[in-house]
Design a protein around this motif. Structure first.
Motif, PDB file in Angstrom:
ATOM      1  N   MET A  49      63.054  65.548   7.090  1.00  0.00           N
ATOM      2  CA  MET A  49      62.114  66.121   6.111  1.00  0.00           C
ATOM      3  C   MET A  49      61.703  67.541   6.531  1.00  0.00           C
ATOM      4  O   MET A  49      61.712  68.466   5.720  1.00  0.00           O
ATOM      5  N   LEU A  54      60.857  69.714   3.308  1.00  0.00           N
ATOM      6  CA  LEU A  54      60.513  68.782   2.238  1.00  0.00           C
ATOM      7  C   LEU A  54      59.026  68.437   2.291  1.00  0.00           C
ATOM      8  O   LEU A  54      58.406  68.448   3.345  1.00  0.00           O
ATOM      9  N   ARG A  57      55.839  65.417  -2.151  1.00  0.00           N
ATOM     10  CA  ARG A  57      56.437  65.156  -3.473  1.00  0.00           C
ATOM     11  C   ARG A  57      57.854  64.630  -3.324  1.00  0.00           C
ATOM     12  O   ARG A  57      58.282  63.747  -4.064  1.00  0.00           O
ATOM     13  N   HIS A  58      58.596  65.172  -2.366  1.00  0.00           N
ATOM     14  CA  HIS A  58      59.945  64.653  -2.101  1.00  0.00           C
ATOM     15  C   HIS A  58      59.842  63.215  -1.599  1.00  0.00           C
ATOM     16  O   HIS A  58      60.608  62.348  -2.006  1.00  0.00           O
ATOM     17  N   GLU A  89      65.213  68.608  -8.869  1.00  0.00           N
ATOM     18  CA  GLU A  89      64.916  69.468  -7.720  1.00  0.00           C
ATOM     19  C   GLU A  89      64.560  68.632  -6.486  1.00  0.00           C
ATOM     20  O   GLU A  89      65.027  68.902  -5.374  1.00  0.00           O
ATOM     21  N   LEU A  90      63.734  67.599  -6.680  1.00  0.00           N
ATOM     22  CA  LEU A  90      63.350  66.740  -5.565  1.00  0.00           C
ATOM     23  C   LEU A  90      64.556  66.012  -4.987  1.00  0.00           C
ATOM     24  O   LEU A  90      64.752  65.961  -3.771  1.00  0.00           O
ATOM     25  N   GLY A  93      66.756  68.375  -2.921  1.00  0.00           N
ATOM     26  CA  GLY A  93      66.251  68.608  -1.568  1.00  0.00           C
ATOM     27  C   GLY A  93      66.514  67.433  -0.648  1.00  0.00           C
ATOM     28  O   GLY A  93      66.933  67.609   0.504  1.00  0.00           O
ATOM     29  N   LEU A  94      66.279  66.237  -1.156  1.00  0.00           N
ATOM     30  CA  LEU A  94      66.529  65.033  -0.358  1.00  0.00           C
ATOM     31  C   LEU A  94      68.013  64.874  -0.049  1.00  0.00           C
ATOM     32  O   LEU A  94      68.392  64.432   1.038  1.00  0.00           O
TER      33      LEU A  94
END
Length: 163
Positions: A49, A54, A57-58, A89-90, A93-94
């Motif tokens: 993370m 991150l 929210r992620h 978007e989330l 990122g993950l």
């Protein structure tokens, strides 16, 4: 009881009971501070993370991927009550952090399914267990009716905050 002010009118004055409730809410804030959350997160998850910058929210996506079948980005958006671009978007990122995997849906090649990367399953289960422990202890002290009321109230509050 209706609490929404009419257009052009000031909000009503809270009752003493409501003021007591409002006074309790800030007492939960330390539980959500980055340092408290960070300290409960197993190292592999925390490092993934943090390395990708991150945010919570992620992290909100992850419990939805822990059980059940993989989800589409649209299903994640609906569960979190966020827009499709925000959910995308989330998930992006993950995915860059390697915490989730994206794969084509074999039943519909236009759909992308999102699942938790297997190496993060146990660290996430440990983290969620640690995070939820105080809530579970509190719920254990409630009757089934009180639990139902608590859930209804919390759900309504989230709905109002999200507009």
């Amino acid at each position: 009881m209706q609490h929404t002010p009419e257009p052009g009118k000031s909000p009503r004055t809270p009752t003493p009971e409501e003021l007591h409730l409002v006074g309790l809410v800030p007492l939960l804030e330390p539980f959500y501070r980055k340092a408290a959350v960070r300290g409960l997160m197993p190292a592999p998850l925390r490092e993934a993370m943090e390395s990708q910058g991150l945010t919570p929210r992620h992290g909100a996506v992850l419990p939805h991927l822990l059980t059940g079948p993989p989800l589409t980005v649209g299903e994640i958006a609906a569960r979190l009550r966020i827009s499709l671009p925000t959910a995308s978007e989330l998930v992006g990122g993950l995915s860059r952090a390697g915490i989730v995997k994206r794969a084509e849906d074999p039943a519909n090649r236009r759909r992308i399914l999102v699942s938790l990367a297997e190496e993060y399953r146990v660290p996430l289960e440990i983290f969620i267990g640690r995070r939820i422990e105080p809530l579970l202890r509190a719920l254990d002290g409630l009757t089934p009716g009180e639990r139902e009321g608590f859930l209804a109230g919390l759900t309504a509050w989230v709905r109002e905050v999200k507009g």
